[in-house]
Design a protein around this motif. Structure first.
Motif, PDB file in Angstrom:
ATOM      1  N   ALA A 177      34.193  -1.940 -28.870  1.00  0.00           N
ATOM      2  CA  ALA A 177      33.365  -1.571 -30.020  1.00  0.00           C
ATOM      3  C   ALA A 177      34.214  -0.862 -31.067  1.00  0.00           C
ATOM      4  O   ALA A 177      34.899   0.113 -30.771  1.00  0.00           O
ATOM      5  N   LEU A 196      24.380  -1.012 -27.870  1.00  0.00           N
ATOM      6  CA  LEU A 196      24.308  -1.843 -26.664  1.00  0.00           C
ATOM      7  C   LEU A 196      23.034  -1.481 -25.929  1.00  0.00           C
ATOM      8  O   LEU A 196      22.861  -0.342 -25.499  1.00  0.00           O
ATOM      9  N   MET A 256      29.670   3.571 -30.163  1.00  0.00           N
ATOM     10  CA  MET A 256      28.436   2.805 -30.025  1.00  0.00           C
ATOM     11  C   MET A 256      27.379   3.634 -29.304  1.00  0.00           C
ATOM     12  O   MET A 256      27.703   4.600 -28.607  1.00  0.00           O
ATOM     13  N   ASN A 260      26.786   0.502 -34.017  1.00  0.00           N
ATOM     14  CA  ASN A 260      26.931  -0.382 -32.863  1.00  0.00           C
ATOM     15  C   ASN A 260      25.952   0.064 -31.781  1.00  0.00           C
ATOM     16  O   ASN A 260      25.903   1.243 -31.436  1.00  0.00           O
ATOM     17  N   ILE A 286      32.312  -3.609 -23.169  1.00  0.00           N
ATOM     18  CA  ILE A 286      31.809  -3.542 -24.549  1.00  0.00           C
ATOM     19  C   ILE A 286      32.249  -2.254 -25.219  1.00  0.00           C
ATOM     20  O   ILE A 286      32.655  -2.249 -26.389  1.00  0.00           O
ATOM     21  N   ARG A 287      32.194  -1.173 -24.481  1.00  0.00           N
ATOM     22  CA  ARG A 287      32.537   0.139 -25.044  1.00  0.00           C
ATOM     23  C   ARG A 287      33.957   0.152 -25.604  1.00  0.00           C
ATOM     24  O   ARG A 287      34.190   0.641 -26.716  1.00  0.00           O
ATOM     25  N   TYR A 303      24.067  -6.716 -27.284  1.00  0.00           N
ATOM     26  CA  TYR A 303      24.937  -5.904 -28.141  1.00  0.00           C
ATOM     27  C   TYR A 303      24.811  -6.347 -29.583  1.00  0.00           C
ATOM     28  O   TYR A 303      24.819  -7.545 -29.900  1.00  0.00           O
TER      29      TYR A 303
END
Length: 252
Positions: A177, A187, A140, A185, A173-174, A204
């Motif tokens: 993803a 963020l 991402m 992707n 989130i990382r 995101y």
């Protein structure tokens, strides 16, 4: 390897104390075993201190090497990005498209301004993580929007804890993803300070694995120092997107 050797030598030095200790027990009426035991103990302590210094030096060297490698990778990625932008700019100039060239210049200037804001955020550990994000994540893109004049080290929070919290929020989130079928992707992380609070907006857009547990993991990262508000989820059949807002109240 050196760490193992120093550890083994330390253990061997401690175990060697059994010899003068046994001599004291066997020849307890004599005075010389006690002197040997005291001298031997001082020698063992000196050896252990020296070994600890060697281990500390080795650990420091490893950290320095890791920092140097990370810096080289970060500079390499930035160089690659700037070269791509310059090639695009050069192409527009060759095609006599000044409007497109101006857009590229504005984009480069915007990125440089954001990098400058990140470097002045006041917490070196966090700034290093954000600036080197491209080198540690390929699933991402992280877009940053930091308010002018925001200095996190001036806030009434531990710099170490605040850095760990923000890094943890991004990592939630990382690590979830996943490679999208199409597109990218992204963020977007927005940091601002207003109305007596530090506000972090995480927007995101892309694919997420185990999305149902994201909120719980984000709240776990906050550890009671912030409050999480979650925006509306996307409608069915829409491209995955979600917005999360974190509030860090600041005492008056």
């Amino acid at each position: 390897m050196l760490f193992r050797k120093t550890t083994l030598w330390g253990l061997a030095s401690l175990l060697s104390l059994t010899l003068p200790a046994a001599a004291v027990l066997i020849w307890h009426p004599s005075w010389w075993p006690l002197i040997v035991f005291v001298v031997w103990t001082f020698a063992v302590c000196a050896v252990i201190v020296a070994l600890q210094r060697v281990k500390h030096r080795e650990h420091s060297d490893r950290l320095l090497t890791h920092a140097q490698v990370s810096a080289i990778r970060t500079l390499s990625h930035h160089r690659h990005d700037w070269m791509n932008e310059l090639q695009i700019l050069y192409g527009y100039l060759r095609l006599n498209k000044p409007d497109k060239a101006v857009d590229v210049v504005d984009r480069i200037r915007g990125r440089m301004e954001q990098d400058s804001k990140v470097s002045q955020i006041g917490i070196p550990e966090l700034a290093t993580y954000l600036l080197s994000f491209r080198t540690v994540c390929d699933t991402m893109r992280l877009d940053l929007d930091i308010e002018d004049g925001l200095h996190l080290e001036r806030l009434p929070y531990s710099a170490e804890k605040l850095s760990k919290t923000i890094t943890g929020l991004v990592n939630v989130i990382r690590f979830r993803a996943t490679s999208p079928i199409s597109g990218e992707n992204v963020l977007k992380l927005v940091l601002s300070q207003s109305e007596g609070e530090l506000k972090i907006v995480m927007a995101y857009q892309g694919e997420l694995a185990a999305a149902d547990s994201v909120r719980a993991e984000l709240e776990k990262c906050l550890e009671g120092i912030g409050k999480l508000d979650q925006g509306e989820e996307p409608a069915e059949h829409c491209e995955p997107a979600r917005t999360m807002v974190i509030h860090f109240p600041l005492p008056a």
